[in-house]
Design a protein around this motif. Structure first.
Motif, PDB file in Angstrom:
ATOM      1  N   LEU A   1       6.429 -38.928  11.003  1.00 14.92           N
ATOM      2  CA  LEU A   1       5.692 -40.184  11.125  1.00 14.92           C
ATOM      3  C   LEU A   1       6.485 -41.222  11.915  1.00 14.92           C
ATOM      4  CD1 LEU A   1       4.144 -40.572   7.540  1.00 14.92           C
ATOM      5  CD2 LEU A   1       2.927 -40.046   9.666  1.00 14.92           C
ATOM      6  N   SER A   2       7.803 -41.088  11.941  1.00 13.52           N
ATOM      7  CA  SER A   2       8.640 -42.041  12.680  1.00 13.52           C
ATOM      8  C   SER A   2       8.722 -41.709  14.170  1.00 13.52           C
ATOM      9  CB  SER A   2      10.058 -42.069  12.089  1.00 13.52           C
ATOM     10  OG  SER A   2      10.725 -40.833  12.309  1.00 13.52           O
ATOM     11  N   ILE A   3       8.242 -40.530  14.576  1.00 13.62           N
ATOM     12  CA  ILE A   3       8.242 -40.149  15.990  1.00 13.62           C
ATOM     13  C   ILE A   3       6.997 -40.738  16.643  1.00 13.62           C
ATOM     14  CG2 ILE A   3       8.189 -38.241  17.633  1.00 13.62           C
ATOM     15  CD1 ILE A   3       9.606 -36.525  15.580  1.00 13.62           C
ATOM     16  N   PRO A   4       7.131 -41.547  17.673  1.00 14.02           N
ATOM     17  CA  PRO A   4       5.962 -42.184  18.302  1.00 14.02           C
ATOM     18  C   PRO A   4       4.969 -41.153  18.837  1.00 14.02           C
ATOM     19  CG  PRO A   4       8.003 -43.187  19.079  1.00 14.02           C
ATOM     20  CD  PRO A   4       8.395 -41.950  18.311  1.00 14.02           C
ATOM     21  N   LYS A   5       3.686 -41.406  18.589  1.00 12.21           N
ATOM     22  CA  LYS A   5       2.659 -40.513  19.099  1.00 12.21           C
ATOM     23  C   LYS A   5       2.561 -40.568  20.623  1.00 12.21           C
ATOM     24  CE  LYS A   5      -0.467 -40.308  15.112  1.00 12.21           C
ATOM     25  NZ  LYS A   5      -1.862 -40.558  14.646  1.00 12.21           N
ATOM     26  N   ASP A   6       3.055 -41.662  21.207  1.00 16.18           N
ATOM     27  CA  ASP A   6       2.984 -41.796  22.665  1.00 16.18           C
ATOM     28  C   ASP A   6       3.740 -40.679  23.373  1.00 16.18           C
ATOM     29  OD1 ASP A   6       1.507 -44.059  22.307  1.00 16.18           O
ATOM     30  OD2 ASP A   6       3.197 -45.456  22.544  1.00 16.18           O
ATOM     31  N   LEU A   7       4.827 -40.213  22.761  1.00 13.14           N
ATOM     32  CA  LEU A   7       5.577 -39.111  23.364  1.00 13.14           C
ATOM     33  C   LEU A   7       4.717 -37.847  23.449  1.00 13.14           C
ATOM     34  CD1 LEU A   7       9.071 -39.497  21.610  1.00 13.14           C
ATOM     35  CD2 LEU A   7       8.485 -40.074  23.971  1.00 13.14           C
TER      36      LEU A   7
ATOM     37  N   CYS B   1       0.667 -30.271  28.680  1.00 11.72           N
ATOM     38  CA  CYS B   1       1.361 -29.501  27.640  1.00 11.72           C
ATOM     39  C   CYS B   1       0.402 -29.204  26.488  1.00 11.72           C
ATOM     40  CB  CYS B   1       2.573 -30.287  27.140  1.00 11.72           C
ATOM     41  SG  CYS B   1       3.696 -29.315  26.113  1.00 11.72           S
ATOM     42  N   SER B   2       0.454 -28.000  25.983  1.00 15.15           N
ATOM     43  CA  SER B   2      -0.399 -27.621  24.855  1.00 15.15           C
ATOM     44  C   SER B   2       0.157 -28.198  23.560  1.00 15.15           C
ATOM     45  CB  SER B   2      -0.488 -26.096  24.749  1.00 15.15           C
ATOM     46  OG  SER B   2       0.789 -25.545  24.456  1.00 15.15           O
TER      47      SER B   2
ATOM     48  N   GLY C   1       3.216 -26.400  22.720  1.00 11.19           N
ATOM     49  CA  GLY C   1       4.318 -26.841  23.572  1.00 11.19           C
ATOM     50  C   GLY C   1       4.859 -28.188  23.157  1.00 11.19           C
ATOM     51  N   VAL C   2       3.968 -29.087  22.736  1.00 12.30           N
ATOM     52  CA  VAL C   2       4.395 -30.396  22.249  1.00 12.30           C
ATOM     53  C   VAL C   2       5.283 -30.239  21.021  1.00 12.30           C
ATOM     54  CG1 VAL C   2       3.584 -32.516  21.152  1.00 12.30           C
ATOM     55  CG2 VAL C   2       2.438 -31.655  23.189  1.00 12.30           C
ATOM     56  N   PHE C   3       4.908 -29.314  20.149  1.00 12.73           N
ATOM     57  CA  PHE C   3       5.670 -29.106  18.918  1.00 12.73           C
ATOM     58  C   PHE C   3       7.085 -28.614  19.222  1.00 12.73           C
ATOM     59  CE2 PHE C   3       6.981 -26.215  15.466  1.00 12.73           C
ATOM     60  CZ  PHE C   3       7.058 -27.129  14.433  1.00 12.73           C
ATOM     61  N   PHE C   4       7.198 -27.629  20.123  1.00 13.49           N
ATOM     62  CA  PHE C   4       8.498 -27.022  20.398  1.00 13.49           C
ATOM     63  C   PHE C   4       9.344 -27.832  21.378  1.00 13.49           C
ATOM     64  CE2 PHE C   4       6.333 -23.189  18.789  1.00 13.49           C
ATOM     65  CZ  PHE C   4       7.289 -22.753  17.892  1.00 13.49           C
ATOM     66  N   LYS C   5       8.711 -28.533  22.314  1.00 15.54           N
ATOM     67  CA  LYS C   5       9.458 -29.236  23.360  1.00 15.54           C
ATOM     68  C   LYS C   5       9.680 -30.719  23.082  1.00 15.54           C
ATOM     69  CE  LYS C   5       7.801 -26.091  26.972  1.00 15.54           C
ATOM     70  NZ  LYS C   5       7.052 -25.975  28.255  1.00 15.54           N
ATOM     71  N   ILE C   6       8.826 -31.304  22.251  1.00 15.03           N
ATOM     72  CA  ILE C   6       8.925 -32.743  21.980  1.00 15.03           C
ATOM     73  C   ILE C   6       9.348 -33.021  20.539  1.00 15.03           C
ATOM     74  CG2 ILE C   6       7.724 -34.952  22.002  1.00 15.03           C
ATOM     75  CD1 ILE C   6       8.089 -33.735  24.765  1.00 15.03           C
TER      76      ILE C   6
END
Length: 211
Positions: free
Chosen positions: A105-111, A120-121, A124-129
């Protein structure tokens, strides 16, 4: 010296299987579940999260007999599989889910939105971001999960009957009964601490240092 050599071999064996694998399963399940409860929109999401958190209030001793009955009926007694499966429904696993959810929840959704716009799928968002930004949380839960499964005593003592499969904590208990040699026992206790120290040293650099 023979007893000490046996203890060293037992440490190496128990560290690889089942302890490291068990702790790794703790984190993998918790990360995936927490991410789904944080970012995916579906009906009953908050109720499901509260159900997970509620399991933290149930003492492990309450579910001890039902869990053992399930293990015996499934013919999994005296196997490492019993240690793996029962760890899925413990308060430690629920705490890890809660911990990861609050961190996500502390990770901005904008990223994540920017990565999706770039093509990015979701995977991919899960593993790369998400995962690279969650290293402090992963390191924390890895240490706590490993400590929890490494120091487990009551359940392994009940479900494992073969002396060759005993975990180190249970093995030290039987060693005390067979040969109450305090020098050997203290050596075994010291050896049992080494894996926890190693895991802590491996993950401490990922801790979040507050100014």
């Amino acid at each position: 010296s023979d007893c000490l050599g046996t203890a060293v071999r037992q440490v190496c064996h128990k560290l690889v299987l089942p302890r490291c694998g068990n702790a790794h399963m703790h984190d993998c399940r918790s990360i995936l579940t927490a991410y789904a409860l944080t970012r995916l929109e579906f009906k009953g999401r908050n109720i499901l999260f509260l159900a997970f958190v509620a399991t933290m209030m149930v003492p492990s001793h309450v579910t001890l007999i039902p869990n053992y009955k399930i293990v015996v009926d499934a013919h999994l007694a005296n196997t490492y599989t019993a240690l793996f499966l029962t760890s899925m429904f413990t308060g430690t696993n629920a705490f890890n889910i809660f911990f990861f959810r609050q961190y996500f929840l502390s990770i901005p959704k904008d990223l994540e939105n920017a990565a999706i716009v770039d093509g990015c799928s979701r995977l991919g968002v899960f593993f790369k971001i998400v995962l690279p930004n969650a290293k402090p949380a992963i390191a924390t839960t890895a240490i706590l999960s490993f400590r929890s499964v490494w120091n487990a005593f009551l359940w392994p003592m009940i479900v494992i009957n073969d002396y060759d499969k005993l975990t180190l904590t249970v093995g030290l208990k039987y060693l005390k009964e067979w040969d109450p040699n305090w020098a050997v026992l203290l050596a075994g206790a010291t050896i049992s601490i080494v894996p926890i120290v190693i895991v802590f040293l491996l993950f401490q650099k990922y801790f979040m240092h507050l100014p």
